[in-house]
Design an enzyme around this catalytic site. Structure first.
Site, short mmCIF file in Angstrom:
data_model
loop_
_atom_site.label_atom_id
_atom_site.label_comp_id
_atom_site.label_asym_id
_atom_site.label_seq_id
_atom_site.Cartn_x
_atom_site.Cartn_y
_atom_site.Cartn_z
N HIS A 1 36.35 30.12 32.57
CA HIS A 1 35.28 31.08 32.27
C HIS A 1 34.03 30.66 33.03
O HIS A 1 33.48 29.58 32.80
CB HIS A 1 35.00 31.10 30.76
CG HIS A 1 33.99 32.11 30.33
ND1 HIS A 1 33.80 32.43 29.01
CD2 HIS A 1 33.09 32.86 31.03
CE1 HIS A 1 32.85 33.35 28.91
NE2 HIS A 1 32.40 33.61 30.14
N HIS B 1 32.81 31.98 49.15
CA HIS B 1 34.06 31.97 49.90
C HIS B 1 34.94 30.76 49.58
O HIS B 1 34.46 29.67 49.27
CB HIS B 1 33.77 31.99 51.41
CG HIS B 1 33.03 30.76 51.87
ND1 HIS B 1 33.67 29.61 52.26
CD2 HIS B 1 31.69 30.52 51.97
CE1 HIS B 1 32.78 28.70 52.61
NE2 HIS B 1 31.56 29.22 52.44
#
Length: 217
Positions: free
Chosen positions: A149, A140
């Protein structure tokens, strides 16, 4: 599948592009219209015909093509090619596996790749061109910068910030509320327990900076 699916040009022909093509082939929203690449001698990728190199995009756009996905693993090159495609006028689509779990309260930019087994939890922001690779989890309230990446098997706890163009190697773990700087590399298997700055390489458990990259373009 519906015949009114949106045609998409894939930019790239390497291993990363193969995964993207495989995902998009399963999409009910898109159909693949061809691939462009500078790979010498390439004629097809995963059965998708190579229709030319990146210079072909202008012709594709003029003939009615409007959507593309940049399937290139290198963060710098992906950023450059996405900017190029947008300069022509292409809309950059997302490639999201049907086997990924993405919260309805996550915010995704354009050109985002989310691979099978990835999880992105509530109130996370994933900016343009970022990759959340196979089996990676982003908890979250994280923010993943443009063209970053997150490699396979990497796990980010809540409230983590990853800067533009950063690369987190396979199996990286990041504890809550840590920040990783722009264009920084974290070595495979590292554990990030303190903030890491921009343009450096850090490795180990815990991750420590071992060098600056000098890449500040």
């Amino acid at each position: 599948m519906s015949s009114d699916r949106v045609p998409v040009i894939v930019m790239g022909a390497g291993g990363h592009a193969k995964v993207i093509i495989d995902m998009l082939l399963q999409s009910a929203e898109y159909r693949l219209a061809g691939c462009v690449t500078h790979e010498p001698g390439a004629t097809e990728v995963m059965g998708l015909p190579v229709i030319g190199d990146d210079d072909t995009l202008g012709t594709v756009y003029a003939s009615g093509g409007r959507h593309a996905f940049v399937a290139i693993g290198n963060n710098r090159v992906r950023a450059d090619r996405m900017h190029y495609a947008r300069s022509i006028g292409f809309t950059i689509v997302n490639a999201i596996s049907g086997h990924a779990i993405v919260s309805s309260r996550a915010t995704l930019g354009a050109g985002v790749a989310i691979m099978p087994g990835a999880v992105i939890n509530v109130d996370t922001v994933v900016e343009d061109g970022a990759i959340i690779n196979t089996g990676a989890t982003v908890d979250h309230d994280c923010r993943i910068g443009a063209f970053a990446h997150i490699a396979p098997g990497t796990h980010l706890a809540g409230n983590v910030t990853v800067g533009e163009g950063a690369f987190l190697g396979v199996g990286t773990a990041v504890i809550p509320r840590r920040a990783i700087g722009a264009w920084t590399t974290i070595g495979a298997g590292s554990a990030v327990v303190r903030d890491i700055g921009d343009h450096v390489m850090a490795v180990g458990v815990p991750a420590r900076v071992i060098k600056t990259t000098g890449d500040r373009s």
